[in-house]
Design a protein around this motif. Structure first.
Motif, PDB file in Angstrom:
ATOM      1  N   GLY A  19       0.787  -1.226   0.000  1.00 12.53           N
ATOM      2  CA  GLY A  19       0.000   0.000   0.000  1.00 12.53           C
ATOM      3  C   GLY A  19       0.819   1.275   0.000  1.00 12.53           C
ATOM      4  N   ASN A  20       2.159   1.146  -0.053  1.00 12.04           N
ATOM      5  CA  ASN A  20       3.045   2.310  -0.070  1.00 12.04           C
ATOM      6  C   ASN A  20       3.607   2.496  -1.475  1.00 12.04           C
ATOM      7  OD1 ASN A  20       4.086   3.191   3.049  1.00 12.04           O
ATOM      8  ND2 ASN A  20       3.076   1.202   2.850  1.00 12.04           N
ATOM      9  N   SER A  21       3.490   3.695  -2.016  1.00 12.27           N
ATOM     10  CA  SER A  21       4.023   3.972  -3.346  1.00 12.27           C
ATOM     11  C   SER A  21       4.500   5.417  -3.394  1.00 12.27           C
ATOM     12  CB  SER A  21       2.979   3.704  -4.426  1.00 12.27           C
ATOM     13  OG  SER A  21       1.788   4.424  -4.164  1.00 12.27           O
ATOM     14  N   ALA A  22       5.274   5.735  -4.434  1.00  9.98           N
ATOM     15  CA  ALA A  22       5.871   7.069  -4.509  1.00  9.98           C
ATOM     16  C   ALA A  22       6.111   7.482  -5.955  1.00  9.98           C
ATOM     17  CB  ALA A  22       7.185   7.103  -3.732  1.00  9.98           C
ATOM     18  N   ILE A  23       6.277   8.781  -6.156  1.00 12.25           N
ATOM     19  CA  ILE A  23       6.691   9.343  -7.438  1.00 12.25           C
ATOM     20  C   ILE A  23       7.890  10.246  -7.166  1.00 12.25           C
ATOM     21  CG2 ILE A  23       6.084  10.842  -9.365  1.00 12.25           C
ATOM     22  CD1 ILE A  23       3.204  10.024  -9.067  1.00 12.25           C
ATOM     23  N   PRO A  24       9.068   9.907  -7.673  1.00 14.10           N
ATOM     24  CA  PRO A  24      10.251  10.750  -7.450  1.00 14.10           C
ATOM     25  C   PRO A  24      10.109  12.112  -8.112  1.00 14.10           C
ATOM     26  CG  PRO A  24      10.882   8.535  -8.163  1.00 14.10           C
ATOM     27  CD  PRO A  24       9.398   8.664  -8.388  1.00 14.10           C
ATOM     28  N   LEU A  25      10.473  13.165  -7.383  1.00 14.44           N
ATOM     29  CA  LEU A  25      10.473  14.527  -7.900  1.00 14.44           C
ATOM     30  C   LEU A  25      11.901  15.050  -8.066  1.00 14.44           C
ATOM     31  CD1 LEU A  25       7.623  16.008  -5.681  1.00 14.44           C
ATOM     32  CD2 LEU A  25       7.432  15.143  -8.027  1.00 14.44           C
ATOM     33  N   ILE A  26      12.751  14.735  -7.084  1.00 13.57           N
ATOM     34  CA  ILE A  26      14.181  15.016  -7.158  1.00 13.57           C
ATOM     35  C   ILE A  26      14.888  13.716  -6.793  1.00 13.57           C
ATOM     36  CG2 ILE A  26      16.118  16.319  -6.186  1.00 13.57           C
ATOM     37  CD1 ILE A  26      14.171  18.588  -5.578  1.00 13.57           C
ATOM     38  N   SER A  27      15.776  13.270  -7.658  1.00 18.93           N
ATOM     39  CA  SER A  27      16.426  11.977  -7.441  1.00 18.93           C
ATOM     40  C   SER A  27      17.824  11.999  -8.048  1.00 18.93           C
ATOM     41  CB  SER A  27      15.600  10.851  -8.069  1.00 18.93           C
ATOM     42  OG  SER A  27      15.567  11.030  -9.482  1.00 18.93           O
ATOM     43  N   VAL A  28      18.571  10.936  -7.818  1.00 23.16           N
ATOM     44  CA  VAL A  28      19.907  10.832  -8.394  1.00 23.16           C
ATOM     45  C   VAL A  28      19.794  10.855  -9.920  1.00 23.16           C
ATOM     46  CG1 VAL A  28      21.948   9.373  -8.653  1.00 23.16           C
ATOM     47  CG2 VAL A  28      20.853   9.600  -6.411  1.00 23.16           C
TER      48      VAL A  28
END
Length: 203
Positions: A19-28
């Motif tokens: 149930g945990n998800s994400a969208i990277p905005l600033i990343s390597v």
């Protein structure tokens, strides 16, 4: 702005938290990854979010790994501690975007609801978890940063207000400015091969 994303844009948690998800905005390198070491750059997703860009710029800080973090209805982020070296020098800032009173956050011996539009930090080295006991998705803007002296002075001033039960928070609302093109700095050198002598002495 978050309503423009579909289910395929959300990346499952790298440790498999249900149930945990994400969208990277600033990343390597501005890529869709969960890395910590390397130059931090905006992702293509952030280009689609002018208001979020303005929020990030409003901190006036050098920014590190940042993302939208989503918690599904009935899901939780299990009890854990952020022990990665990345967080030894950084704090994680949470800004709830969509949430309800049924979303409860626990850290050590405290329990709080982080309200939409508020700005929170906590000691992520202490055991913490979050529970979404509602039937709606919870989405936070989560920003990692080391913080300048100005940032930490602000934090300490607010902490004293809380201890003294004062309402003098000097809070402000960052409204969207259609004609503003924000700029902000991101970390470029965050993983020295050799630890600085001063850090060795401090440890």
């Amino acid at each position: 702005e978050i309503e423009q994303f579909n289910e395929f844009d959300w990346i499952s948690h790298h440790e498999g938290f249900q149930g945990n998800s994400a969208i990277p905005l600033i990343s390597v390198n501005g890529e869709f990854n969960n890395d910590f070491k390397g130059p931090m750059r905006p992702t293509s997703v952030l280009d689609k979010c002018p208001y979020i860009q303005q929020i990030l710029a409003s901190f006036g800080e050098v920014l590190s790994r940042s993302r939208l973090m989503r918690l599904a209805p009935g899901a939780q982020g299990p009890l854990h501690s952020d022990i990665n070296y990345h967080w030894y020098k950084r704090v994680r800032v949470h800004i709830p975007i969509t949430t309800t009173e049924q979303v409860q956050f626990f850290c050590h011996d405290k329990q709080v609801h982080m309200g939409a539009g508020e700005c929170w930090i906590f000691d992520s080295w202490k055991l913490h978890k979050v529970e979404n006991n509602s039937d709606q998705y919870r989405v936070h803007l989560v920003v990692d940063l080391a913080g300048s002296s100005h940032f930490w002075r602000t934090i300490f001033q607010h902490s004293r207000s809380i201890v003294n039960d004062s309402d003098d928070f000097n809070c402000g609302f960052t409204s969207y400015k259609p004609n503003l093109t924000p700029s902000f700095k991101t970390e470029q050198f965050n993983a020295p091969v050799i630890m600085p002598v001063t850090e060795v002495e401090f440890l």
